[in-house]
Design a protein around this motif. Structure first.
Motif, mmCIF file in Angstrom:
data_model
loop_
_atom_site.group_PDB
_atom_site.id
_atom_site.type_symbol
_atom_site.label_atom_id
_atom_site.label_comp_id
_atom_site.label_asym_id
_atom_site.label_seq_id
_atom_site.Cartn_x
_atom_site.Cartn_y
_atom_site.Cartn_z
ATOM 1 N N PHE A 46 -43.022 -26.149 0.593
ATOM 2 C CA PHE A 46 -43.753 -27.098 1.118
ATOM 3 C C PHE A 46 -42.984 -28.556 1.083
ATOM 4 C CE2 PHE A 46 -47.517 -24.208 0.269
ATOM 5 C CZ PHE A 46 -47.897 -24.013 1.576
ATOM 6 N N SER A 47 -42.247 -28.715 -0.174
ATOM 7 C CA SER A 47 -41.700 -30.167 -0.461
ATOM 8 C C SER A 47 -40.341 -30.205 -0.068
ATOM 9 C CB SER A 47 -41.901 -30.629 -1.738
ATOM 10 O OG SER A 47 -40.966 -29.663 -2.501
ATOM 11 N N GLY A 48 -39.560 -29.185 0.107
ATOM 12 C CA GLY A 48 -38.164 -29.299 0.380
ATOM 13 C C GLY A 48 -37.171 -29.391 -0.677
ATOM 14 N N LEU A 49 -38.155 -29.549 -1.882
ATOM 15 C CA LEU A 49 -37.121 -29.560 -3.260
ATOM 16 C C LEU A 49 -36.475 -28.407 -3.420
ATOM 17 C CD1 LEU A 49 -37.071 -31.094 -6.050
ATOM 18 C CD2 LEU A 49 -38.935 -29.842 -6.600
ATOM 19 N N LYS A 50 -35.287 -28.557 -3.940
ATOM 20 C CA LYS A 50 -34.329 -27.631 -4.369
ATOM 21 C C LYS A 50 -33.887 -27.699 -5.574
ATOM 22 C CE LYS A 50 -32.337 -27.093 0.553
ATOM 23 N NZ LYS A 50 -31.107 -27.121 1.209
ATOM 24 N N ILE A 51 -34.164 -26.590 -6.522
ATOM 25 C CA ILE A 51 -33.769 -26.654 -7.860
ATOM 26 C C ILE A 51 -32.225 -26.225 -7.949
ATOM 27 C CG2 ILE A 51 -34.298 -25.900 -10.109
ATOM 28 C CD1 ILE A 51 -37.202 -25.861 -9.288
ATOM 29 N N LEU A 52 -31.355 -26.859 -8.134
ATOM 30 C CA LEU A 52 -29.693 -26.328 -7.965
ATOM 31 C C LEU A 52 -29.425 -25.598 -9.354
ATOM 32 C CD1 LEU A 52 -28.366 -29.501 -6.380
ATOM 33 C CD2 LEU A 52 -29.085 -27.598 -5.092
ATOM 34 N N GLN A 53 -29.350 -26.238 -10.235
ATOM 35 C CA GLN A 53 -29.159 -25.589 -11.846
ATOM 36 C C GLN A 53 -29.374 -26.405 -12.940
ATOM 37 O OE1 GLN A 53 -24.916 -26.371 -10.652
ATOM 38 N NE2 GLN A 53 -24.556 -27.625 -12.415
ATOM 39 N N PRO A 54 -29.470 -25.797 -14.014
ATOM 40 C CA PRO A 54 -29.852 -26.428 -15.233
ATOM 41 C C PRO A 54 -28.760 -27.422 -15.597
ATOM 42 C CG PRO A 54 -30.145 -24.108 -15.494
ATOM 43 C CD PRO A 54 -29.279 -24.197 -14.096
ATOM 44 N N ALA A 55 -29.307 -28.782 -15.952
ATOM 45 C CA ALA A 55 -28.349 -29.770 -16.345
ATOM 46 C C ALA A 55 -28.304 -30.150 -18.027
ATOM 47 C CB ALA A 55 -28.688 -31.069 -15.683
ATOM 48 N N ALA A 56 -29.254 -29.622 -18.491
ATOM 49 C CA ALA A 56 -29.590 -29.854 -19.986
ATOM 50 C C ALA A 56 -30.815 -29.092 -20.288
ATOM 51 C CB ALA A 56 -29.675 -31.290 -20.166
ATOM 52 N N PRO A 57 -30.792 -28.879 -21.466
ATOM 53 C CA PRO A 57 -32.240 -28.250 -21.990
ATOM 54 C C PRO A 57 -33.263 -28.925 -21.451
ATOM 55 C CG PRO A 57 -30.803 -28.352 -23.650
ATOM 56 C CD PRO A 57 -30.068 -29.143 -22.705
ATOM 57 N N GLY A 58 -34.129 -28.179 -20.627
ATOM 58 C CA GLY A 58 -35.346 -28.690 -19.948
ATOM 59 C C GLY A 58 -35.184 -29.738 -18.933
ATOM 60 N N VAL A 59 -34.025 -29.634 -18.421
ATOM 61 C CA VAL A 59 -33.684 -30.835 -17.467
ATOM 62 C C VAL A 59 -32.867 -30.078 -16.072
ATOM 63 C CG1 VAL A 59 -32.244 -32.923 -16.749
ATOM 64 C CG2 VAL A 59 -33.342 -32.820 -18.862
ATOM 65 N N PHE A 60 -33.182 -30.310 -15.076
ATOM 66 C CA PHE A 60 -32.578 -29.385 -14.018
ATOM 67 C C PHE A 60 -32.102 -30.709 -12.905
ATOM 68 C CE2 PHE A 60 -35.437 -26.776 -15.703
ATOM 69 C CZ PHE A 60 -35.167 -25.466 -15.800
ATOM 70 N N LEU A 61 -30.859 -30.209 -12.157
ATOM 71 C CA LEU A 61 -30.363 -31.073 -11.142
ATOM 72 C C LEU A 61 -31.011 -30.441 -9.931
ATOM 73 C CD1 LEU A 61 -28.000 -32.788 -10.038
ATOM 74 C CD2 LEU A 61 -26.628 -30.674 -9.950
ATOM 75 N N CYS A 62 -31.500 -31.250 -9.328
ATOM 76 C CA CYS A 62 -32.367 -31.067 -8.045
ATOM 77 C C CYS A 62 -32.045 -31.574 -6.769
ATOM 78 C CB CYS A 62 -33.736 -31.183 -8.250
ATOM 79 S SG CYS A 62 -34.657 -30.299 -9.632
ATOM 80 N N LYS A 63 -32.325 -31.491 -5.669
ATOM 81 C CA LYS A 63 -32.114 -31.963 -4.329
ATOM 82 C C LYS A 63 -33.213 -32.258 -3.835
ATOM 83 C CE LYS A 63 -28.701 -32.194 -0.959
ATOM 84 N NZ LYS A 63 -27.677 -31.595 0.266
ATOM 85 N N PHE A 64 -33.742 -33.781 -3.465
ATOM 86 C CA PHE A 64 -34.988 -33.717 -2.770
ATOM 87 C C PHE A 64 -34.519 -34.958 -1.951
ATOM 88 C CE2 PHE A 64 -39.397 -36.107 -2.818
ATOM 89 C CZ PHE A 64 -39.932 -35.063 -2.225
ATOM 90 N N LYS A 65 -34.851 -34.703 -0.324
ATOM 91 C CA LYS A 65 -35.049 -35.683 0.475
ATOM 92 C C LYS A 65 -33.335 -36.224 0.630
ATOM 93 C CE LYS A 65 -39.654 -37.253 0.523
ATOM 94 N NZ LYS A 65 -40.590 -38.480 0.728
ATOM 95 N N GLY A 66 -32.533 -35.125 0.490
ATOM 96 C CA GLY A 66 -31.139 -35.565 0.618
ATOM 97 C C GLY A 66 -30.278 -36.105 -0.555
ATOM 98 N N LYS A 67 -30.997 -36.256 -1.634
ATOM 99 C CA LYS A 67 -30.350 -36.835 -2.607
ATOM 100 C C LYS A 67 -30.521 -35.957 -3.883
ATOM 101 C CE LYS A 67 -31.672 -41.802 -1.348
ATOM 102 N NZ LYS A 67 -32.338 -42.780 -1.713
ATOM 103 N N LYS A 68 -29.321 -35.925 -4.705
ATOM 104 C CA LYS A 68 -29.303 -35.179 -5.816
ATOM 105 C C LYS A 68 -29.965 -35.872 -7.003
ATOM 106 C CE LYS A 68 -25.309 -32.187 -4.951
ATOM 107 N NZ LYS A 68 -24.064 -31.844 -5.356
ATOM 108 N N ILE A 69 -30.853 -35.361 -7.798
ATOM 109 C CA ILE A 69 -31.828 -35.962 -8.907
ATOM 110 C C ILE A 69 -31.644 -34.971 -9.961
ATOM 111 C CG2 ILE A 69 -33.016 -37.386 -7.229
ATOM 112 C CD1 ILE A 69 -35.298 -35.386 -7.431
ATOM 113 N N LEU A 70 -32.168 -35.932 -11.204
ATOM 114 C CA LEU A 70 -32.402 -34.903 -12.273
ATOM 115 C C LEU A 70 -34.087 -34.893 -12.724
ATOM 116 C CD1 LEU A 70 -29.602 -36.143 -14.649
ATOM 117 C CD2 LEU A 70 -29.816 -33.963 -13.490
#
Length: 256
Positions: A46-70
């Motif tokens: 529904f949102s277009g959020l992409k969960i790419l990979q773990p970046a740290a314990p309890g933190v994920f590298l994601c992509k949302f609206k064309g930008k990579k975010i944590l």
């Protein structure tokens, strides 16, 4: 740096477009998926959020609206829990506009004859306990009968017209009827009180239906046809009142 994001998702089944309903229906047909998995999948859909990979314990590298975010896991969980209605009891499900060229009856069964409701309930229970798609097609032929001279004696033949439906299309019929049952349970709480029967055996629908008709006809078989043709919600109202009276009488007897 952890990002803050605003994600907009549907809040109920009633918010879904037909395309979205079909996609969710197809997802729910997948076996072996946990509620959390389905909710996260729906969040990404529904949102277009992409969960790419773990970046740290309890933190994920994601992509949302064309930008990579944590994002932290608690942020993802807050948003995916907004979609818990998908894995709960269906409420507010709207039927597809048409199925194999047939149009649905009114989405709460108001205005339909009691005999149509009884047939729908019979096929629903049969599918629920057997998972035989034949009964789901029968349910579809009952519920998608607006504008036709519906007669249950034709159901075994009419279900063939729904063999061209995809599994997702047919499953929307099951979801819709579940939603109808929830509305009825809210509207007629004495009639549809939670059962104490915990076994997994298929209910004796013949006895169940006969008992309902016996109450409505006051044991007068000459009234049977009129009762079967009566409006579903009015008939259920009468049964609910009878059930309420019995419960109140039993309560008085118990209290002396």
């Amino acid at each position: 740096m952890i990002s803050k994001i605003e994600i907009s998702v549907p809040h109920s089944w009633a918010d879904l477009s037909e395309k979205q309903l079909l996609i969710i229906s197809e997802m729910l047909l997948s076996t072996g998926k946990s509620e959390e998995y389905i909710q996260i999948w729906a969040l990404k859909f529904f949102s277009g959020l992409k969960i790419l990979q773990p970046a740290a314990p309890g933190v994920f590298l994601c992509k949302f609206k064309g930008k990579k975010i944590l994002l932290e896991s608690w942020q993802i969980n807050i948003h995916r829990k907004k979609l818990s209605w998908i894995t709960g009891v269906p409420r507010g499900v709207k039927p597809l506009h048409e199925l194999q060229g047939y149009r649905p009856v009114f989405d709460t069964l108001e205005g339909t004859p009691l005999k149509l409701y009884l047939a729908a309930e019979n096929y629903y229970q049969a599918y629920l306990y057997t998972e035989d798609e034949f009964y789901l097609r029968c349910l579809a032929s009952v519920l998608y009968s607006d504008g036709t001279s519906w007669n249950d004696s034709d159901t075994a033949e009419l279900q063939n017209y729904f063999k061209g439906c995809s599994p997702a299309e047919l499953f929307t019929v099951f979801l819709w009827y579940n939603s109808i049952k929830q509305i009825m349970a809210d509207q007629f709480p004495y009639l549809f009180a939670p059962s104490e029967n915990t076994d997994n055996n298929m209910p004796d629908m013949r006895s169940h239906i006969n008992n309902m008709l016996r109450v409505l006809t006051s044991c007068d078989v000459t009234k049977m046809e009129a009762v079967l043709d009566s409006e579903t919600w009015y008939a259920l109202f009468e049964l609910n009142e009878k059930a309420r009276e019995v419960e109140e009488f039993n309560a008085k007897q118990h209290n002396g």
